[in-house]
Design a protein around this motif. Sequence first.
Motif, PDB file in Angstrom:
ATOM      1  N   LEU A  60       0.825  -1.203   0.000  1.00  0.00           N
ATOM      2  CA  LEU A  60       0.000   0.000   0.000  1.00  0.00           C
ATOM      3  C   LEU A  60       0.862   1.257   0.000  1.00  0.00           C
ATOM      4  CD1 LEU A  60      -3.090   0.505   2.252  1.00  0.00           C
ATOM      5  CD2 LEU A  60      -1.170   2.057   2.497  1.00  0.00           C
ATOM      6  N   LYS A  61       0.562   2.160  -0.921  1.00  0.00           N
ATOM      7  CA  LYS A  61       1.255   3.442  -1.098  1.00  0.00           C
ATOM      8  C   LYS A  61       2.744   3.296  -1.446  1.00  0.00           C
ATOM      9  CE  LYS A  61      -1.877   6.212   1.784  1.00  0.00           C
ATOM     10  NZ  LYS A  61      -1.977   7.049   2.983  1.00  0.00           N
TER      11      LYS A  61
ATOM     12  N   GLU B 293      -2.020   0.395  -4.982  1.00  0.00           N
ATOM     13  CA  GLU B 293      -3.097   1.127  -5.683  1.00  0.00           C
ATOM     14  C   GLU B 293      -2.752   1.334  -7.165  1.00  0.00           C
ATOM     15  OE1 GLU B 293      -0.726   4.102  -3.162  1.00  0.00           O
ATOM     16  OE2 GLU B 293      -1.440   2.035  -3.041  1.00  0.00           O
TER      17      GLU B 293
ATOM     18  N   MET C 185      -6.144   2.137   3.744  1.00  0.00           N
ATOM     19  CA  MET C 185      -5.380   3.305   3.295  1.00  0.00           C
ATOM     20  C   MET C 185      -5.418   4.413   4.367  1.00  0.00           C
ATOM     21  SD  MET C 185      -4.092   3.274   0.020  1.00  0.00           S
ATOM     22  CE  MET C 185      -4.485   4.632  -1.067  1.00  0.00           C
TER      23      MET C 185
ATOM     24  N   SER D  38      -3.410   3.481   7.481  1.00  0.00           N
ATOM     25  CA  SER D  38      -1.960   3.389   7.271  1.00  0.00           C
ATOM     26  C   SER D  38      -1.228   4.634   7.790  1.00  0.00           C
ATOM     27  CB  SER D  38      -1.634   3.172   5.794  1.00  0.00           C
ATOM     28  OG  SER D  38      -1.904   4.339   5.033  1.00  0.00           O
TER      29      SER D  38
END
Length: 281
Positions: free
Chosen positions: A229-230, A249, A273, A276
């Motif tokens: 994520l990210k 993503e 998200m 996080s």
Amino acid sequence: MKLVECPRDAMQGLHDFIPTAVKAKYINLLLQVGFDTIDFGSFVSPKAIPQLRDTREVLDLLDLAHTKSKLLAIVANLRGVEEAVQHQAITYLGFPFSVSETFQQRNTNSSIAQSLHTVEEMLNLCDQHHKTAVVYLSMGFGNPYGDEWNTEIVQHWAHELVNRGVKILALADTTGVSSPAKIKTILPALMNSFPQTEIGIHLHSTPQTRLEKIEAAYEVGCKRFDSALKGFGGCPMATDDLTGNMATEDLMAYLQSKGENLSLDLEKWLDAMAYSGKIFH
């Protein structure tokens, strides 16, 4: 299409210790999204990776009753393997097998030859405990140490591992040196040589080059992607953009643009998200 979300890789280099309950809450959110696998922790020396010294405790806090995702834990030696196989909730044991002798010593404190023996022992223990081994071909696109690297070396070690019974290989770019050209050369060669083996990709990248690398792997037929994520992780400094992970993503958006049905719960994804920010800030 198998998506492997890697909170372990994202968190392992963070300097400040993340409380166990916070880690578990984050991973529980990811478990509800619907990824194939969650790379959630590692059974390695607390001296080597202090951030993950609470992997056992995190595991106890995970809600596995409402998820289709399977758990993967990283191990670096036989002691870690012996510990990981005792946990019924873990499906996959991941071992970083470097095609660079220097990095194998740095990463697992053992030679490539010793690591091959560890893989053999791991495969035996996995069979006994109904687990599946995932072996990462680390430094699969080159290395910064001057160790010899070419596609034949990658093929050679893949052959050695598959011959010993490895069913899942992940071609790993540890330092972000892969390129679309290298991906389009090495990945199909492995997939053609070992049609019975699941071949995936674990790339590190700058944000600027993520998409072209995802595209290169997808275009040659890759069906297993690791990401975080990210794009967090891949580097001890979480804010360093040099070689973070592939951003999940970005991967999701690309695959959806190609018409892939990922069957993910996007509301839970947005929750993860948002949460996080409590970990990566």
